[in-house]
Design a protein around this motif. Structure first.
Motif, PDB file in Angstrom:
ATOM      1  N   ARG A  12       4.610   2.785   5.735  1.00 19.77           N
ATOM      2  CA  ARG A  12       4.128   2.349   4.414  1.00 19.77           C
ATOM      3  C   ARG A  12       4.805   1.061   3.968  1.00 19.77           C
ATOM      4  O   ARG A  12       4.180   0.162   3.411  1.00 19.77           O
ATOM      5  CB  ARG A  12       4.422   3.436   3.373  1.00 19.77           C
ATOM      6  CG  ARG A  12       3.499   4.624   3.404  1.00 19.77           C
ATOM      7  CD  ARG A  12       2.380   4.462   2.380  1.00 19.77           C
ATOM      8  NE  ARG A  12       1.311   5.401   2.675  1.00 19.77           N
ATOM      9  CZ  ARG A  12       1.233   6.629   2.174  1.00 19.77           C
ATOM     10  NH1 ARG A  12       2.159   7.053   1.332  1.00 19.77           N
ATOM     11  NH2 ARG A  12       0.231   7.406   2.499  1.00 19.77           N
ATOM     12  N   GLN A  69       3.394  -1.789   5.853  1.00 20.14           N
ATOM     13  CA  GLN A  69       2.037  -2.084   5.364  1.00 20.14           C
ATOM     14  C   GLN A  69       2.096  -2.890   4.079  1.00 20.14           C
ATOM     15  O   GLN A  69       1.334  -3.813   3.859  1.00 20.14           O
ATOM     16  CB  GLN A  69       1.289  -0.781   5.064  1.00 20.14           C
ATOM     17  CG  GLN A  69       0.626  -0.140   6.269  1.00 20.14           C
ATOM     18  CD  GLN A  69       0.229   1.303   5.985  1.00 20.14           C
ATOM     19  OE1 GLN A  69       0.115   1.702   4.837  1.00 20.14           O
ATOM     20  NE2 GLN A  69       0.029   2.067   7.046  1.00 20.14           N
ATOM     21  N   ASP A 111      -5.384   5.108   4.060  1.00 18.19           N
ATOM     22  CA  ASP A 111      -4.086   5.097   3.367  1.00 18.19           C
ATOM     23  C   ASP A 111      -3.388   6.451   3.423  1.00 18.19           C
ATOM     24  O   ASP A 111      -2.290   6.612   2.880  1.00 18.19           O
ATOM     25  CB  ASP A 111      -4.283   4.661   1.913  1.00 18.19           C
ATOM     26  CG  ASP A 111      -5.181   5.613   1.128  1.00 18.19           C
ATOM     27  OD1 ASP A 111      -5.719   6.576   1.724  1.00 18.19           O
ATOM     28  OD2 ASP A 111      -5.339   5.409  -0.092  1.00 18.19           O
ATOM     29  N   GLY A 112      -4.020   7.442   4.070  1.00 20.98           N
ATOM     30  CA  GLY A 112      -3.381   8.751   4.195  1.00 20.98           C
ATOM     31  C   GLY A 112      -3.687   9.701   3.045  1.00 20.98           C
ATOM     32  O   GLY A 112      -3.338  10.870   3.108  1.00 20.98           O
ATOM     33  N   TRP A 113      -4.329   9.208   2.021  1.00 14.78           N
ATOM     34  CA  TRP A 113      -4.597  10.052   0.855  1.00 14.78           C
ATOM     35  C   TRP A 113      -5.971  10.709   0.958  1.00 14.78           C
ATOM     36  O   TRP A 113      -6.893  10.152   1.538  1.00 14.78           O
ATOM     37  CB  TRP A 113      -4.552   9.222  -0.435  1.00 14.78           C
ATOM     38  CG  TRP A 113      -3.179   8.823  -0.857  1.00 14.78           C
ATOM     39  CD1 TRP A 113      -2.494   7.710  -0.438  1.00 14.78           C
ATOM     40  CD2 TRP A 113      -2.323   9.498  -1.783  1.00 14.78           C
ATOM     41  NE1 TRP A 113      -1.261   7.664  -1.047  1.00 14.78           N
ATOM     42  CE2 TRP A 113      -1.120   8.735  -1.881  1.00 14.78           C
ATOM     43  CE3 TRP A 113      -2.439  10.663  -2.538  1.00 14.78           C
ATOM     44  CZ2 TRP A 113      -0.061   9.116  -2.709  1.00 14.78           C
ATOM     45  CZ3 TRP A 113      -1.379  11.036  -3.373  1.00 14.78           C
ATOM     46  CH2 TRP A 113      -0.208  10.265  -3.449  1.00 14.78           C
ATOM     47  N   ASP A 136      -1.152  13.210  -0.343  1.00 12.61           N
ATOM     48  CA  ASP A 136      -0.724  12.154   0.564  1.00 12.61           C
ATOM     49  C   ASP A 136      -0.300  12.822   1.871  1.00 12.61           C
ATOM     50  O   ASP A 136       0.754  13.459   1.940  1.00 12.61           O
ATOM     51  CB  ASP A 136       0.436  11.385  -0.067  1.00 12.61           C
ATOM     52  CG  ASP A 136       0.942  10.265   0.824  1.00 12.61           C
ATOM     53  OD1 ASP A 136       0.413  10.107   1.945  1.00 12.61           O
ATOM     54  OD2 ASP A 136       1.871   9.553   0.397  1.00 12.61           O
TER      55      ASP A 136
END
Lengths: 327, 730
Positions: free
Chosen positions: A321, A324, B420-422, B598
């Motif tokens: 993250r 990113q 975004d993983g969400w 998430d």
């Protein structure tokens, strides 16, 4: 709390001398914002006979630029002052993001940078007076075999605390140095070298700060052009909590490849876990492959205890993250 | 409802009083509206005084000394050093050498101290020296069920509750079911976390033979008798005062051990005693909501209709008993479930908002949800097919619409995370409770010649808003505003209230106030009739005036009061079981949650929660919505964070402060929407708050599954558990 003598010294020298008079058992202690020391005293984890209140010392105050372009953060700068500093917010968001992530507005308004860097562990065995653990001079780290959900996956043993500071990893990613004044003179230490592992030595301290020494300020050297930085902290309770894991990352990109990268992790080890990522990243682009290499490197040797295995995928995820966000 | 002739003062009520009924909705001017609580300004400015705040002349500060070991023998206890501390007034021993400590809780109190200042008391408490021989802790279910385990209670370690009946038949039904789920669901011990810790200030006057106790209590009137017993006085000589209290949630009904010790110190010292628990003590000995370990099976047919339920549900309430979680819960089918108490050496669970129900809800709603996806009809349709009555179906439709179910892209299978993983999901749960009230409450209404109106009832206000309706109901009845009425509550010298448990307060007290106000009005009209020659019943009370229906008399209320001569109006009423002012029957309720998960970190963000609740006549819509909000927030905090953690080897309570025992803060709370069910046609009153605290965490767990396919079978849904469940799915 136990009775103690309170000294409000007029100058740094008086403070240092008073602190140095303490015995080896650390019966003198430094008070600044009091957010850690006072709670430790109320819970009888610290019982100093002399408390030296350095909150009024002008040498420790303020945030400002020095001649060579470095930024000086006084040890008595509050976390709120750091969080609200416009220049830092614009140029070094890693510091303001770290500051913003700490505790509550009330605590940030009095807690100091020096206190944040020097705070003691939050491990619930350490904080429970009843558990005479390694960190208190006992012979057992109860977390090693106990309820260790919040404990270390890296660098642990024989104690498995995690260092609770958020400012420390952020500052380390900027190659910051601490300046100390002590009875034997002044010295400067890279913040990355300021912290020790339990296996390094005395269990009752997490730093190389000697008895009688005071952190006066932290120097952030001039950063390379084009630096982008972030502090990504993951808390179990977003409103108010310590890090389950955090990633402090500072990078400079140059034509699609990394020119400079510094990374330090919080919440996963007994000290800010600084990873030399320059080698795997320099001259390479940021992509799934290189980020995975960074995560592999960061978590090399990671060892889960009974209840903290989740921290390994969590930390990997946070590292990805952070990249990113900056690339 | 008619007034009770035996208890009413014959001098003030000398005629038959007609039963009143609630004013029709369209005619109400005060009730059925948003009424800001009348003690709000006192609370936010700090003017409100809680038991903690009481400071009496010559008062001593008392403090308990607690051991931190669940099970031990006291080898030695020495109070000499404590007695030497400057300012110490009294030191008492609760556990002598040779005594046993049987469990972590009030049995951990080994001594107590009292001193001139809180600081001296704290120092003295630390100076009490005691040596223990610890025994095996036995603080977990597994430790308790071990065949070698020591006996925790006199009744043994396992006490059977209901069932099992017809286990073989049920197993046959399960085997024949088109779909079945067999799973283990667990819930941790949760704490009440009252903002004001437990305790009291005892002001005992031995010479006069009387006492006033400032108690943080959910039952002002009932505590007089309990403290009287502790002080050796008649109940008539003990006055209990609780003007404000900082939360009880079911844990504050009696004096408890700290109240008994406060009385002991008061008798020994002859001085007022302030004894409130500190936060770690509150976590150790002030009660909890029991944990649950449920190994259950639930079946349904090909259409999703439930067929059979079975399993074993262990209640983990320390040494205590109390309500078991039922299975099935709300939804109905043949059941052979066995409930039992597995005792551990921890303090007894106490009633905590709908005892047993939030645990039962999680087990049932999770199992129903698992079947919904197995059948392939989705969680809403599954509930529509199994909801036992039409009110629940209507409620489900409302919350489904509000949460945006129709537009939701994945109703019968979990979603998949974006880049975004969400990922996002929706879940549901049902609530229930019983409507009604209980007897014992009385109210006095006094109307003075200057126009003052005083509404008096000894009921307590737990922060729920009872003080506000004690004023608002007479205001509605008498055509006044709420500012025209003074509410007097929280004092056992007033007419008795009821204990605030089971959400009965409103159903018990509001009708009594209404009836007393009605009686006062009739009495007033009777007096006026001597002047106007218009008989009682021929008057209109509105906009602060009283007029006769024929218009021959029309004066402002205050002017009318000045006509009362030298005798104020006083009227009274008690609770009549057959009254029509209190609602009866069932309460329903449905809730929906929309979460974002998430999948990288395991973070669950509850972005939206919606509840609809049938409430009967909502006296104060703002207070009702506030209660529904509170129920949802409490369940959200339970679902996301709250968990008592005890080290199983040391027996050490690790979550004995608000750093490690985590409750939700403002950033955990997303949109919270409370809907009062105005289609509930019962124009009568009831409490309902406990229903609202039942299904929130269940809806969140189900929403997590809908979002990402991770089935959270253990509360709370912390990131580590979410990551583990995701890994299990993968």
């Amino acid at each position: 709390m136990e009775k103690f003598e309170l000294l409000q010294p007029k100058g740094l020298r008086e403070a240092v001398l008073a602190l140095a008079e303490g015995d080896a058992d650390r019966s003198t202690m430094v008070l600044a914002g009091g957010q850690d020391l006072l709670t430790e005293m109320k819970e009888h984890l610290a019982e100093p006979s002399l408390v030296v209140d350095i909150s009024g010392l002008p040498q420790l105050a303020g945030i400002g630029e020095v001649k060579d372009g470095s930024i000086r953060l006084g040890a008595n700068a509050t976390i709120a002052q750091i969080a609200g500093h416009p220049r830092l917010r614009a140029d070094l968001p890693i510091l303001t993001e770290a500051a913003d992530s700490i505790a509550s507005p009330q605590i940030r308004s009095v807690a100091t940078l020096g206190g944040n860097l020097n705070q003691r562990p939050r491990c619930w065995y350490y904080r429970n007076e009843e558990a005479f653990c390694l960190k208190k001079g006992g012979s057992v780290c109860y977390a090693a075999e106990g309820m260790n959900k919040y404990n270390a996956i890296l660098g642990g043993g024989p104690s498995y605390i995690v260092h609770p500071s958020d400012m420390a990893p952020a500052l380390i990613a900027l190659d910051a140095r601490v300046q100390l004044v002590g009875p034997d003179g002044d010295r400067e230490v890279a913040l990355a070298d300021y912290y020790t592992l339990p296996s390094d030595g005395p269990m009752t301290s997490e730093t190389v700060r000697a008895n009688g020494e005071i952190v006066v300020d932290v120097i952030v050297p001039p950063q390379p052009q084009g630096l982008r930085s972030t502090y990504l902290k993951f808390k179990e309770r977003e409103s108010y909590d310590w890090a389950l894991a955090s990633v402090a990352l500072a990078v400079v990109m140059d034509g699609g490849v990394v020119r400079h990268a510094r990374m330090s992790l919080g919440g996963v080890a007994p000290k800010p876990w600084t990873v030399d990522v320059q080698g795997v990243l320099a001259g390479r682009p940021v992509n799934d492959e290189t980020v995975a290499k960074v995560a592999d490197l960061a978590l090399d040797g990671a060892k889960a205890l009974a209840h903290n295995g989740y921290k390994i995928p969590l930390t990997r995820g946070l590292i990805a993250r952070a990249f990113q966000q900056l690339s | 409802m008619s007034s009770d002739p035996k208890s009413a003062d014959p001098a003030t009520i000398s005629f038959t009083v007609q039963e009143s009924s609630w004013t029709p909705r369209k005619e109400m001017t005060v009730l059925d509206r948003d009424i800001p609580r009348i003690d709000g300004p006192d609370k936010v400015t700090g003017r409100a005084r809680y038991s903690h705040d009481m400071r009496l002349p010559n008062m001593v500060y008392a403090r308990l000394v607690l051991a931190k070991t669940p099970r031990a023998t006291v080898d030695e206890i020495d109070i000499a050093a404590a007695q030497q501390i400057e300012g110490v007034v009294h030191v008492g021993i609760q556990k002598n050498a040779g005594d046993e400590l049987a469990y972590l809780g009030d049995d951990s109190v080994v001594a107590y101290v009292a001193a001139e200042t809180p600081e001296a008391a704290k120092d003295a408490a630390r100076a009490v020296r005691f040596m223990l021989s610890p025994k095996a802790p036995v603080v977990t279910r597994e430790q308790s069920l071990d065949p070698e385990a020591p006996q925790i209670t006199r009744r043994g370690n396992v006490r059977a509750g209901r069932g099992p009946r017809g286990a073989d038949e049920t197993e046959a039904l399960l085997e024949k079911s088109a779909h079945q789920v067999r799973a283990t669901y667990t819930l941790p011990i949760q704490h009440h976390v009252c903002l004001e810790t437990h305790g009291c200030v005892v002001d005992f006057d031995a010479a006069a033979g009387e006492a006033t106790v400032y108690a943080s209590t959910q039952m002002v009137s009932g505590n007089a008798g309990m403290f009287a017993g502790l002080l050796g006085l008649d109940a008539s000589k003990v006055r209990i005062v609780c003007q404000h209290m900082g939360g009880g949630f079911g844990s504050k009904f009696g004096p408890d051990l700290q109240g008994a010790i406060a009385c002991t110190i008061a008798k020994a010292t002859g001085r007022p005693v302030h004894l409130m628990l500190d936060r770690p003590q509150e976590f150790q000995m002030a009660g909890n909501r029991s944990g649950t370990h449920a190994e259950v099976a639930l079946g349904c047919d090909a259409d999703g209709k439930l067929t059979a339920a079975a399993g074993t549900i262990d209640k983990l309430g320390g040494v205590g008993n109390g309500s078991f979680p039922g299975f099935p819960y709300i939804y109905e089918c043949p059941s052979a479930a066995q409930t039992r108490s597995v005792h551990t050496a921890l303090d007894s669970n106490r009633a905590m908002r709908a005892p047993g129900h939030p645990q039962a809800s999680f087990v049932m709603e999770s199992a129903v949800d698992e079947l919904a996806y197995a059948v392939g009809i989705g969680p809403l349709e599954m509930r529509m097919r199994n909801a036992p009555d039409d009110v629940w179906k209507r409620h489900l439709r409302v919350v489904a619409k509000e949460i945006g179910w129709a537009e939701h892209p994945h109703k019968t299978a979990p979603g998949t995370p974006g880049a975004d993983g969400w990922t996002e999901g929706i879940g549901f749960g049902l609530a229930t409770w019983r409507a009604g009230g209980s007897g014992g409450g009385r109210c006095d209404i006094t109307i003075e010649r200057d126009g003052s109106v005083i509404s008096s009832c000894g009921v307590q206000d737990l922060g729920t808003g009872s003080r506000t309706y004690v004023a608002a109901i007479p205001a509605e009845e008498l055509g006044l505003t709420i500012e025209d009425v003074t509410a007097r509550i929280g004092d056992s010298a007033l007419p008795p209230g009821v204990g605030s448990g089971g959400s009965v307060t409103t159903g018990s007290i509001a009708p009594v106030i209404k009836q007393a106000a009605h009686n006062a009005r009739v009495e007033f009209e009777k007096r006026l009739s001597e002047i106007t020659e218009v008989a009682p019943g021929g008057y209109v009370w509105e906009n602060g005036s009283i007029r006769t229906e024929d218009g021959s008399f029309d004066v402002p209320f205050r002017d009318a009061c000045s006509l009362l001569g030298n005798k104020a109006i006083t009227a009274s009423a008690g609770f009549d079981e057959s009254n029509h002012l209190t609602a009866g029957g069932r309460l329903h309720g449905a809730q929906a949650a929309r979460v974002r998960v998430d999948t990288v970190t395991g973070r669950v963000v509850v972005v939206d929660m919606v509840a609809i609740q049938d409430t009967g006549l909502p006296l104060n819509r703002l207070a009702v919505r506030s209660q529904i909000n509170g129920g949802m927030i409490q369940a959200l905090s339970y679902g996301l964070l709250e968990e008592r953690i005890v080290d199983p080897e040391l027996g050490l309570l690790l979550t004995d402060n608000l750093e490690s025992y985590k409750i939700a803060g403002s950033r955990e709370i997303g949109a919270i929407r409370s809907i009062i069910d105005d289609e509930d046609d019962r124009w009568s009153v009831t409490g309902m708050a406990e229903a609202t605290s039942i299904p929130g965490h269940s809806a969140i767990a189900n929403a997590i599954f809908n979002a990402c396919g991770a089935r959270l079978r253990s509360v709370p849904f912390t990131p580590d558990r979410v990551l583990d469940a995701l890994a299990e799915r993968a």
